[in-house]
Design an enzyme around this catalytic site. Structure first.
Site, short mmCIF file in Angstrom:
data_model
loop_
_atom_site.label_atom_id
_atom_site.label_comp_id
_atom_site.label_asym_id
_atom_site.label_seq_id
_atom_site.Cartn_x
_atom_site.Cartn_y
_atom_site.Cartn_z
N PHE B 131 2.20 -3.03 -4.81
CA PHE B 131 1.63 -1.38 -4.81
C PHE B 131 2.57 -0.68 -5.72
O PHE B 131 3.89 -1.06 -6.01
CB PHE B 131 2.11 -1.14 -3.25
CG PHE B 131 1.54 0.25 -3.12
CD1 PHE B 131 0.30 0.39 -2.94
CD2 PHE B 131 2.20 1.36 -3.60
CE1 PHE B 131 -0.51 1.88 -2.85
CE2 PHE B 131 2.10 2.67 -3.62
CZ PHE B 131 0.75 2.89 -3.06
N ASP B 202 11.48 -4.42 -0.75
CA ASP B 202 10.82 -3.47 -0.17
C ASP B 202 10.05 -4.06 1.01
O ASP B 202 9.18 -4.86 0.87
CB ASP B 202 9.44 -2.91 -1.39
CG ASP B 202 8.48 -1.74 -0.82
OD1 ASP B 202 8.54 -1.84 0.33
OD2 ASP B 202 8.25 -1.14 -1.72
N TYR B 227 5.83 4.79 7.99
CA TYR B 227 4.41 5.44 8.62
C TYR B 227 3.46 4.39 8.59
O TYR B 227 2.19 4.64 8.98
CB TYR B 227 3.81 6.64 7.69
CG TYR B 227 3.86 6.26 6.12
CD1 TYR B 227 2.98 5.73 5.54
CD2 TYR B 227 4.62 6.95 5.33
CE1 TYR B 227 2.90 5.24 4.34
CE2 TYR B 227 4.72 6.92 3.97
CZ TYR B 227 3.73 5.98 3.29
OH TYR B 227 3.83 5.60 1.92
N LYS B 228 3.60 2.97 8.25
CA LYS B 228 2.74 2.06 8.60
C LYS B 228 3.29 1.32 9.94
O LYS B 228 2.77 2.02 10.84
CB LYS B 228 2.81 1.06 7.58
CG LYS B 228 2.57 1.73 6.07
CD LYS B 228 2.68 0.53 5.03
CE LYS B 228 2.56 1.11 3.73
NZ LYS B 228 1.14 1.55 3.38
N ARG B 376 -9.33 -4.75 3.55
CA ARG B 376 -8.32 -5.14 4.09
C ARG B 376 -8.20 -4.66 5.66
O ARG B 376 -8.80 -3.70 6.01
CB ARG B 376 -7.02 -4.16 3.74
CG ARG B 376 -6.37 -4.54 2.35
CD ARG B 376 -4.89 -3.84 2.10
NE ARG B 376 -5.07 -2.53 2.50
CZ ARG B 376 -3.79 -1.89 2.54
NH1 ARG B 376 -2.75 -2.38 2.05
NH2 ARG B 376 -3.86 -0.54 2.66
#
Lengths: 417, 417
Positions: B131, B202, B227-228, B376
């Site tokens: 990402f 990460d 937030y995931k 995904r």
């Protein structure tokens, strides 16, 4: 009504409230009963609409609409949308302001951009007595860059003399966080430009408190926070301004994906977005951002000239009342007596200021204390009434006259932000 | 129950739900009716308690208690308080994690710190297909520093070979955002140390999705978002980890006042706080921070081994169902078929993936699309049921078998985050 000659009576203050063209705004804020809140220069009061907006973001945008809210609720565009709402409040144009990140981070970004625009100059002029986060960020940046930049500290009367041909940028706070002294944005910016330097203005204590005219002053960059006079909520997002004439060239080093020219291409290498968008970093705290918009929406209906007029009346009257009622108790005035040089706060000095402020707070008058000896009172024209000023001064008088403030309970030290 | 041999029937899936030791957690989330949410790897679902917490922050902490909430509500200590709650989820100790800022900013901080700890080395190893915000931030940092650092990009199988004596730091994402491939944190970190380099991880796609053992792997630094899988709310605060052994020496350049050793002394010059606190920057978005705590509190009661066990069952079964039901429709599998190498998502490839995903979403199965060809599906064991997996695969089958996805309405392009 002449403020300087107004009779210092409760009736006269009540009459000012009755005639106040801004009085309706007070009903838009959720102020607790029995409190005179004179700390909106630190944390602005909550707009009543903030609760509904927070509920909407959590219940509908997050819980119900989930991931699609990035599109349907416009989350990705919040920095620009809020920036364009803030722009007229600070004399900026559409497309010149982003509401994003925190003040210190924005200082880092715009200062780095300014230094890169003046690569042959190594001096940054700052005010040493300023609220320290700007200075700290500049120090961190200078040390990290390791290119021999230095910070030249100057206090208000010495700033113009500190600006010479070595200066890359002046980075100053428009209104001083302790004293409320206003720096001459127009004059200092002109002097900086005359010397070939850039001017960065921190509007934390002026945005929403008085008319600010960034473009009128030809400011190059600016930063500020939303959570004081703009009532954006605790720790709400900050903002930054990049004058349009710099947007083609200015670059900043916090190159997150929201500043990429094609963020959803997910390409490997960074390429800056055109214009202001390259000053975005990454994903923003949406709940805090969305609630900050409520505060900005109020300002879309508020006349900044009326706000300034009332602000000066409130602060002038508070000074007059303290002079008359509390003149024998050892207070000094750290704020300018000259209204034109004064922001929307009054800073009193007192050798035992800390227990006095604690006693005031215990009696419902909320200001704050700044070491070593400053009692700060912020006046926020959208929700501070003239009777608030009257009652605050009366409370101060009673606390001093009765020696109430000498009670041991008020001398215990705790953290003040 | 052997997942690999489970009969692929609705009854068998329902039986798994009935026996699921995590099933009670689903009631803690506010999931909309008629939706199978398989995008918690992008934006986690809302805990029901988030609404009440948001209301409490706005109505009580902000609107009623106002400025004193900095003390009484512990606002100033939120980064540490939340960090200590997150620590056990990622194999860190108390005092090693801060919840603060955004992921990219935290990358900037810890990468700058790592480079300063290895001043004679100029190479950073990163994964080019990661990402992009981590790569972008590293590129911005390298350019800003101007000291000749370079980023050596390597893909998963080439990472070990890319680590040599020139490498200052490897900075990698534990679980790949597109494919869900898990990098070997233990092995790569050991190789980095063997070469004298530092390892930065990460955890955006692993924190909360599987057991992570930063200290077991001897990781040096880490970052990630809330937030995931941690369900901290849209754009909720990120986190960073600094191993205790580095906390005496490590420094970072975003030196705001919250990282000062005496922030409330308001002194002119920056002096770093001891230990982890110097990785704080400035004032945090309190509303977003406070709501993120709700998500973390759920994890205090969740067994990460059970989460991993269920995660692998969900993803394995989804792959089996797609193989069996949709094998003739041209899907490929971008995620590892080997469960041990797979995070908590399944990435399918399809030449016309975009309209297929739009059709799925229109029929209530929410995943997302990543260009050029990846569909995904994230599986979040706290609120994804086995029947969700069954129904999602059935929906995919019906959309493909009926050519539903070929309707023109699904081919219009809009932004996906």
């Amino acid at each position: 009504m002449q403020i300087d000659t107004l009779p210092l009576t409760a009736e006269a203050f009540a009459a000012l409230d009755a005639d106040d063209p801004l009085r309706a705004f007070r009903d838009e804020f959720a102020l607790p009963e029995g409190v005179i809140y004179l700390d909106g220069n630190s944390l602005g009061a909550a707009p009543k609409a903030a609760l509904a907006r927070a509920q909407e973001v959590v219940s509908r945008e997050w819980a119900t609409d989930l991931i699609k809210s990035w599109n349907t609720a416009g989350w990705f565009e919040l920095p620009e949308r809020l920036g364009d709402k803030l722009a007229p409040v600070i004399g900026a144009g559409a497309g010149e302001v982003l509401v994003t990140d925190a003040t210190g981070l924005n200082v880092f970004k715009v200062l780095a951009a300014a230094l890169a625009l003046r690569p042959d100059r190594k001096v940054i002029v700052m005010e040493g007595s300023n609220f320290p986060t700007d200075n700290y960020m500049a120090q961190g940046l200078v040390e990290f860059l390791g290119q021999g930049h230095q910070i030249r500290f100057a206090e208000k009367d010495d700033i113009l003399a500190a600006i010479d041909q070595d200066v890359a940028a002046v980075c100053l706070t428009h209104v001083h966080y302790k004293t409320g002294h206003i720096l001459d944005m127009q004059g200092i910016t002109a002097a900086a430009h005359q010397a070939g330097a850039l001017a960065i203005w921190d509007l934390c204590h002026s945005a929403g408190a008085m008319p600010v005219d960034l473009n009128g002053a030809r400011a190059d960059f600016a930063v500020g926070c939303s959570y004081k006079y703009l009532n954006g909520g605790p720790g709400g997002p900050a903002f930054l301004f990049v004058a349009r004439r710099h947007q083609g060239e200015a670059r900043q080093p916090l190159t997150g994906w929201w500043g990429h020219k094609a963020p959803f291409a997910f390409s490997r290498d960074y390429a800056p977005a055109p214009g202001l968008a390259r000053f975005r970093t990454g994903t923003q705290p949406i709940l805090s951002m969305a609630v900050a918009e409520v505060g900005l929406d109020i300002f879309a209906r508020a006349d900044m000239a009326l706000i300034r007029q009332k602000s000066l009346a409130l602060t002038s009257l508070f000074i007059r009342l303290v002079d008359e009622r509390c003149g024998s108790f050892g207070f000094g005035l750290a704020s300018p007596r000259d209204a034109d040089a004064r922001g929307s706060q009054v800073a009193l000095t007192h050798a035992t200021g800390y227990p006095i402020m604690k006693a005031l707070i215990a009696h419902g008058v909320i200001g704050d204390f700044r070491a070593p000896d400053i009692l700060r009172f912020g006046f926020t024209p959208l929700y501070t009434s003239y009777m608030d000023v009257w009652n605050a001064a009366e409370t101060l008088y009673r606390i001093m006259a009765s020696d109430e403030w000498k009670k041991p309970v008020y001398s215990a030290v705790d953290a003040v932000t």
